[in-house]
Scaffold this motif. Structure first.
Motif, mmCIF file in Angstrom:
data_model
loop_
_atom_site.group_PDB
_atom_site.id
_atom_site.type_symbol
_atom_site.label_atom_id
_atom_site.label_comp_id
_atom_site.label_asym_id
_atom_site.label_seq_id
_atom_site.Cartn_x
_atom_site.Cartn_y
_atom_site.Cartn_z
ATOM 1 N N GLU A 177 -45.060 65.055 4.985
ATOM 2 C CA GLU A 177 -45.689 66.374 4.834
ATOM 3 C C GLU A 177 -46.897 66.516 5.746
ATOM 4 O O GLU A 177 -47.094 67.569 6.373
ATOM 5 C CB GLU A 177 -46.086 66.587 3.368
ATOM 6 N N ILE A 178 -47.695 65.474 5.852
ATOM 7 C CA ILE A 178 -48.867 65.517 6.733
ATOM 8 C C ILE A 178 -48.426 65.688 8.184
ATOM 9 O O ILE A 178 -48.941 66.542 8.912
ATOM 10 C CB ILE A 178 -49.723 64.239 6.570
ATOM 11 N N GLU A 179 -47.475 64.879 8.606
ATOM 12 C CA GLU A 179 -47.060 64.866 10.002
ATOM 13 C C GLU A 179 -46.302 66.123 10.419
ATOM 14 O O GLU A 179 -46.218 66.424 11.606
ATOM 15 C CB GLU A 179 -46.223 63.622 10.300
ATOM 16 N N THR A 180 -45.750 66.861 9.459
ATOM 17 C CA THR A 180 -45.024 68.091 9.798
ATOM 18 C C THR A 180 -45.849 69.339 9.491
ATOM 19 O O THR A 180 -45.338 70.452 9.553
ATOM 20 C CB THR A 180 -43.675 68.169 9.048
ATOM 21 N N GLY A 181 -47.123 69.144 9.158
ATOM 22 C CA GLY A 181 -48.016 70.283 8.962
ATOM 23 C C GLY A 181 -47.929 70.960 7.613
ATOM 24 O O GLY A 181 -48.483 72.044 7.430
ATOM 25 N N HIS A 182 -47.298 70.354 6.640
ATOM 26 C CA HIS A 182 -47.201 70.914 5.290
ATOM 27 C C HIS A 182 -48.378 70.363 4.464
ATOM 28 O O HIS A 182 -48.196 69.569 3.547
ATOM 29 C CB HIS A 182 -45.852 70.553 4.659
ATOM 30 N N PHE A 183 -49.563 70.811 4.814
ATOM 31 C CA PHE A 183 -50.785 70.216 4.278
ATOM 32 C C PHE A 183 -50.989 70.459 2.786
ATOM 33 O O PHE A 183 -51.428 69.564 2.070
ATOM 34 C CB PHE A 183 -52.003 70.690 5.065
ATOM 35 N N GLU A 184 -50.698 71.650 2.308
ATOM 36 C CA GLU A 184 -50.875 71.911 0.874
ATOM 37 C C GLU A 184 -49.899 71.078 0.037
ATOM 38 O O GLU A 184 -50.262 70.581 -1.030
ATOM 39 C CB GLU A 184 -50.732 73.403 0.563
ATOM 40 N N GLU A 185 -48.669 70.935 0.532
ATOM 41 C CA GLU A 185 -47.710 70.088 -0.173
ATOM 42 C C GLU A 185 -48.200 68.641 -0.184
ATOM 43 O O GLU A 185 -48.085 67.953 -1.203
ATOM 44 C CB GLU A 185 -46.333 70.161 0.496
ATOM 45 N N ALA A 186 -48.748 68.187 0.946
ATOM 46 C CA ALA A 186 -49.277 66.819 1.023
ATOM 47 C C ALA A 186 -50.416 66.623 0.039
ATOM 48 O O ALA A 186 -50.487 65.608 -0.654
ATOM 49 C CB ALA A 186 -49.742 66.509 2.445
ATOM 50 N N VAL A 230 -36.737 64.757 2.403
ATOM 51 C CA VAL A 230 -37.549 64.997 1.201
ATOM 52 C C VAL A 230 -37.024 66.234 0.472
ATOM 53 O O VAL A 230 -36.876 66.234 -0.753
ATOM 54 C CB VAL A 230 -39.046 65.159 1.556
ATOM 55 N N GLN A 231 -36.733 67.286 1.229
ATOM 56 C CA GLN A 231 -36.224 68.512 0.617
ATOM 57 C C GLN A 231 -34.883 68.269 -0.078
ATOM 58 O O GLN A 231 -34.655 68.764 -1.188
ATOM 59 C CB GLN A 231 -36.095 69.621 1.674
ATOM 60 N N GLY A 234 -41.087 57.375 13.179
ATOM 61 C CA GLY A 234 -41.895 58.532 13.561
ATOM 62 C C GLY A 234 -41.135 59.841 13.617
ATOM 63 O O GLY A 234 -41.633 60.827 14.153
ATOM 64 N N ASP A 235 -39.941 59.897 13.063
ATOM 65 C CA ASP A 235 -39.150 61.127 13.042
ATOM 66 C C ASP A 235 -39.492 61.911 11.774
ATOM 67 O O ASP A 235 -38.698 62.008 10.835
ATOM 68 C CB ASP A 235 -37.654 60.800 13.113
ATOM 69 N N TYR A 236 -40.686 62.492 11.752
ATOM 70 C CA TYR A 236 -41.178 63.163 10.551
ATOM 71 C C TYR A 236 -40.443 64.455 10.212
ATOM 72 O O TYR A 236 -40.282 64.753 9.030
ATOM 73 C CB TYR A 236 -42.687 63.366 10.640
ATOM 74 N N PRO A 237 -39.981 65.231 11.182
ATOM 75 C CA PRO A 237 -39.181 66.400 10.800
ATOM 76 C C PRO A 237 -37.914 66.003 10.030
ATOM 77 O O PRO A 237 -37.570 66.632 9.028
ATOM 78 C CB PRO A 237 -38.852 67.059 12.145
ATOM 79 N N ALA A 238 -37.238 64.942 10.469
ATOM 80 C CA ALA A 238 -36.047 64.465 9.743
ATOM 81 C C ALA A 238 -36.455 63.957 8.364
ATOM 82 O O ALA A 238 -35.758 64.198 7.374
ATOM 83 C CB ALA A 238 -35.331 63.369 10.521
ATOM 84 N N GLU A 290 -32.791 56.283 4.345
ATOM 85 C CA GLU A 290 -32.894 57.049 5.584
ATOM 86 C C GLU A 290 -34.302 57.614 5.763
ATOM 87 O O GLU A 290 -34.827 57.662 6.879
ATOM 88 C CB GLU A 290 -31.885 58.194 5.588
ATOM 89 N N LEU A 291 -34.913 58.020 4.661
ATOM 90 C CA LEU A 291 -36.273 58.543 4.698
ATOM 91 C C LEU A 291 -37.245 57.488 5.207
ATOM 92 O O LEU A 291 -38.094 57.761 6.053
ATOM 93 C CB LEU A 291 -36.677 59.018 3.299
ATOM 94 N N GLN A 292 -37.088 56.263 4.728
ATOM 95 C CA GLN A 292 -37.955 55.177 5.176
ATOM 96 C C GLN A 292 -37.762 54.911 6.666
ATOM 97 O O GLN A 292 -38.724 54.747 7.404
ATOM 98 C CB GLN A 292 -37.685 53.901 4.365
#
Length: 143
Positions: free
Chosen positions: A81-90, A56-57, A47-51, A39-41
């Motif tokens: 992580e990049i696409e949802t703005g979680h830059f430090e995690e990325a 991932v969580q 392009g559904d990065y929030p999902a 599902e993640l893939q």
């Protein structure tokens, strides 16, 4: 052979850091994790990065990614992580990947995307240049 060795090294790094382990994980947990990875893939492909980030969580909460899917998982995780703005995690995910894999092209491309999203065009250009050195035909943004 390089990919196998890299995968093993990455698995050892992750296991030693406590991120993932499959010891004593019930079979149904592994099956659900495989389903979540699929599902993640799909989420990232569409392009559904929030999902994708939510998946991932869930996957990390279960902690049962197998070594043969670890590199793909971490690449998709970094993209989400990049696409949802979680830059430090990325950044942390990409550092982990860099320690464990020898094929750096996708890591350079994702680092370039991360730098672009953070407004660092110089850093992005550096990463895309490294990617182009590995594969001159790779498509990167014009900077």
């Amino acid at each position: 052979m390089k990919t196998f060795i890299s995968t093993v090294l990455l698995s050892v790094l992750l296991a030693s850091s406590g991120c993932f382990t499959s010891e004593n994980v019930p079979e149904n947990t592994i099956e659900s994790t495989v389903q979540w990875l699929d599902e993640l893939q799909v989420s990232t492909d569409t392009g559904d990065y929030p999902a994708a980030y939510d998946l991932v969580q869930k996957i990390e909460k279960k902690g049962s990614v197998t070594s043969h899917r670890m590199i793909d998982y971490l690449l998709v995780k970094a993209k989400a992580e990049i696409e949802t703005g979680h830059f430090e995690e990325a950044r942390s995910t990409l550092e982990l990947l860099e320690q464990g894999i020898s094929e750096m092209l996708p890591v350079y491309l994702l680092r370039g995307e991360l730098a672009l999203k953070q407004g660092d065009s110089v850093g992005a250009r550096q990463q895309f240049t490294l990617a182009k050195q590995l594969n001159p035909s790779v498509k990167t943004p014009d900077l």
